[in-house]
Design a protein around this motif. Structure first.
Motif, short mmCIF file in Angstrom:
data_model
loop_
_atom_site.label_atom_id
_atom_site.label_comp_id
_atom_site.label_asym_id
_atom_site.label_seq_id
_atom_site.Cartn_x
_atom_site.Cartn_y
_atom_site.Cartn_z
N SER B 2 0.82 -1.20 0.00
CA SER B 2 0.00 0.00 0.00
C SER B 2 0.86 1.26 0.00
O SER B 2 0.61 2.20 0.69
CB SER B 2 -0.96 0.01 1.19
N ILE B 4 1.07 3.05 -2.52
CA ILE B 4 0.42 3.98 -3.42
C ILE B 4 -0.40 4.97 -2.58
O ILE B 4 -1.09 4.58 -1.64
CB ILE B 4 -0.47 3.23 -4.45
N LYS B 6 -3.17 8.04 -1.65
CA LYS B 6 -4.55 8.37 -2.03
C LYS B 6 -4.55 9.35 -3.20
O LYS B 6 -5.40 9.27 -4.08
CB LYS B 6 -5.29 8.97 -0.83
N ILE B 9 -4.28 7.47 -6.33
CA ILE B 9 -5.50 6.73 -6.68
C ILE B 9 -6.55 7.69 -7.27
O ILE B 9 -7.23 7.37 -8.23
CB ILE B 9 -6.09 6.01 -5.44
N ARG B 10 -6.60 8.87 -6.70
CA ARG B 10 -7.65 9.83 -7.11
C ARG B 10 -7.30 10.55 -8.40
O ARG B 10 -7.23 11.77 -8.45
CB ARG B 10 -7.84 10.88 -6.01
N ASN B 14 -8.54 6.67 -13.07
CA ASN B 14 -8.94 5.63 -12.12
C ASN B 14 -10.40 5.77 -11.68
O ASN B 14 -10.85 5.04 -10.79
CB ASN B 14 -8.04 5.66 -10.89
N LEU B 15 -11.08 6.71 -12.28
CA LEU B 15 -12.46 6.99 -11.86
C LEU B 15 -13.37 5.77 -12.11
O LEU B 15 -13.38 5.21 -13.20
CB LEU B 15 -13.00 8.19 -12.64
N VAL B 16 -14.10 5.38 -11.09
CA VAL B 16 -15.03 4.25 -11.20
C VAL B 16 -16.47 4.76 -11.22
O VAL B 16 -17.32 4.26 -11.95
CB VAL B 16 -14.87 3.29 -10.00
N TYR B 17 -16.73 5.75 -10.40
CA TYR B 17 -18.12 6.21 -10.29
C TYR B 17 -18.16 7.64 -9.80
O TYR B 17 -17.48 8.00 -8.84
CB TYR B 17 -18.89 5.32 -9.30
N THR B 18 -19.00 8.44 -10.46
CA THR B 18 -19.29 9.77 -9.95
C THR B 18 -20.69 10.13 -10.38
O THR B 18 -21.26 9.52 -11.29
CB THR B 18 -18.24 10.81 -10.42
N LYS B 19 -21.27 11.11 -9.71
CA LYS B 19 -22.65 11.50 -10.00
C LYS B 19 -22.80 11.91 -11.46
O LYS B 19 -21.98 12.65 -11.99
CB LYS B 19 -23.04 12.67 -9.08
#
Ligand SMILES: Cc1ncc(C[n+]2csc(CCOP(=O)(O)OP(=O)(O)O)c2C)c(N)n1
Ligand code: SF4
Ligand code: SF4
Ligand code: SF4
Lengths: 73, 261
Positions: B2, B4, B6, B9-10, B14-19
């Motif tokens: 770990s 890596i 934050k 990652i952000r 690497n985006l998985v889900y957003t509004k």
């Protein structure tokens, strides 16, 4: 199994502290802050390194305030 | 492992889900934890997937979701209480190439709008009805609705609904499923990740069938009204599972014009 690491970003000012995301998280990543946002709500935050980026929290959040990221390690 | 951060990652890649952008930036007017917000979001996600932002017209009801047009970033028309299916009928007939849907609570759809609902269904209007059933009039202070469960407390039946004097709850969804004009009927819920995924698939299916001009498609979402039920959001979701689902069981009710036995 490939290792993944995820992270969430909460839109603090739009979180209403409903805690629905906490119930949905498989890894107990989320907790409510002690402090409150501008509307007076405790808000969700990630409290450990266990996030796997599954987005469960984000898709049940009624206010759509969670953004999810994930990387394969 | 770990090492890596934050920050790493952000990253956008690497985006998985957003509004979805099909919801406006306005803060939703709903109580914390209310299922209306989740229901709004998945309807908009389906429209985004269909690439139909400019080709969809939603009809907002009277009820807590009266302001749906403030949040759904598509063309919308707000209707008089219960009249959304009638307005949707007109819109769809005038603009048949658009996706047209109504979004209605149980007070709107199953009480004051009973006639409009049943007749739009019976005519087989080529529209999609999204029905949010929280067993109560949320907006006006938690009064009993036709959908209120037997013995369930509401502000106008503080000792619980007595079916002897107040009648039995109305299962509008099962009722309209009988009508030949209705092609697809399902009942879902959005309080769990699995539920949200299933409900979104159902809404997608309803819109696809509308495109194929199959007739009326109807998606009920059994939802919470934590304020009206006087519970925390998490308690209300549990109460919903234990009390609403036995009476309003989840699953498909009519598929391809055929009732599921
Ligand atoms: C003609 C008319 N009658 C009554 C009302 C009052 N009224 C506003 S919202 C509502 C009920 C809404 O309940 P529901 O459709 O279940 O939606 P919820 O608020 O629970 O989402 C009523 C009776 C009104 N606005 N207009
Ligand atoms: S579900 Fe959304 S609004 Fe509710 S506490 Fe979690 S992040 Fe905040
Ligand atoms: S993305 Fe999954 S693991 Fe990460 S906080 Fe949300 S629910 Fe928990
Ligand atoms: S009153 Fe009930 S239905 Fe209305 S926003 Fe609050 S929880 Fe949702």
């Amino acid at each position: 199994m490939a290792k993944v690491k995820g992270d969430i970003v909460v839109d603090i000012e739009k979180c209403k502290g409903c805690e629905v995301c906490i119930t949905a998280c498989p890894n107990d990543v989320i907790a409510m802050t002690k402090s409150v946002n501008g509307k007076g709500y405790h808000y969700a935050e990630s409290v450990n390194e266990e996030c796997i980026g599954c987005a469960n929290c984000a898709i049940v959040c009624p206010d759509g305030v969670i953004t999810v990221y994930k990387v394969k390690l | 492992m770990s090492d890596i951060t934050k920050e790493q990652i952000r990253q956008p890649e690497n985006l998985v889900y957003t509004k979805t952008k099909l919801l406006t930036d306005k803060a939703l007017s709903y109580c914390p934890g209310c299922g209306h917000g989740t229901a709004h979001r998945i309807v908009m996600e389906v429209i985004e997937e269909l690439g139909a932002q400019d080709n969809t017209i939603g009809i907002a009801p009277v009820g807590c979701s009266v302001l749906a047009y403030e949040f759904m970033n598509i063309d919308m028309q707000q209707a008089a209480h219960g009249r959304a299916p009638a307005v949707a009928t007109a819109v769809k007939r005038l603009l048949p190439d658009r996706y047209v849907f109504t979004y209605q609570g149980d007070g709107d759809l199953a009480a004051i709008g009973t006639a409009e609902t049943i007749h739009a269904c019976n005519r087989g209007e080529n529209i999609t009805i999204i029905f949010i059933n929280n067993g109560i009039y949320g907006m006006t202070g938690g009064q009993m609705a036709p959908t209120t469960l037997p013995n369930m407390k509401a502000s106008t039946c503080p000792y619980g609904r007595d079916v002897e004097t107040m009648g039995n709850p109305l299962k509008m969804t099962e009722l309209i499923a009988q009508l030949p004009g209705v092609h697809y009927v399902t009942r879902q819920a959005v309080h769990t990740p699995a539920g949200v995924r299933k409900t979104k698939k159902a809404i997608r299916k309803a819109f696809d069938l509308q495109k194929q001009e199959k007739g009326l498609t109807f998606v009920e979402i059994v939802s919470n009204c934590n304020s009206g039920w006087k519970m925390t959001p998490v308690q209300s979701n549990k109460w919903m599972e234990e009390n609403m689902f036995p009476f309003y069981p989840l699953g498909d009710i009519k598929v391809d014009g055929q009732l599921i036995k």
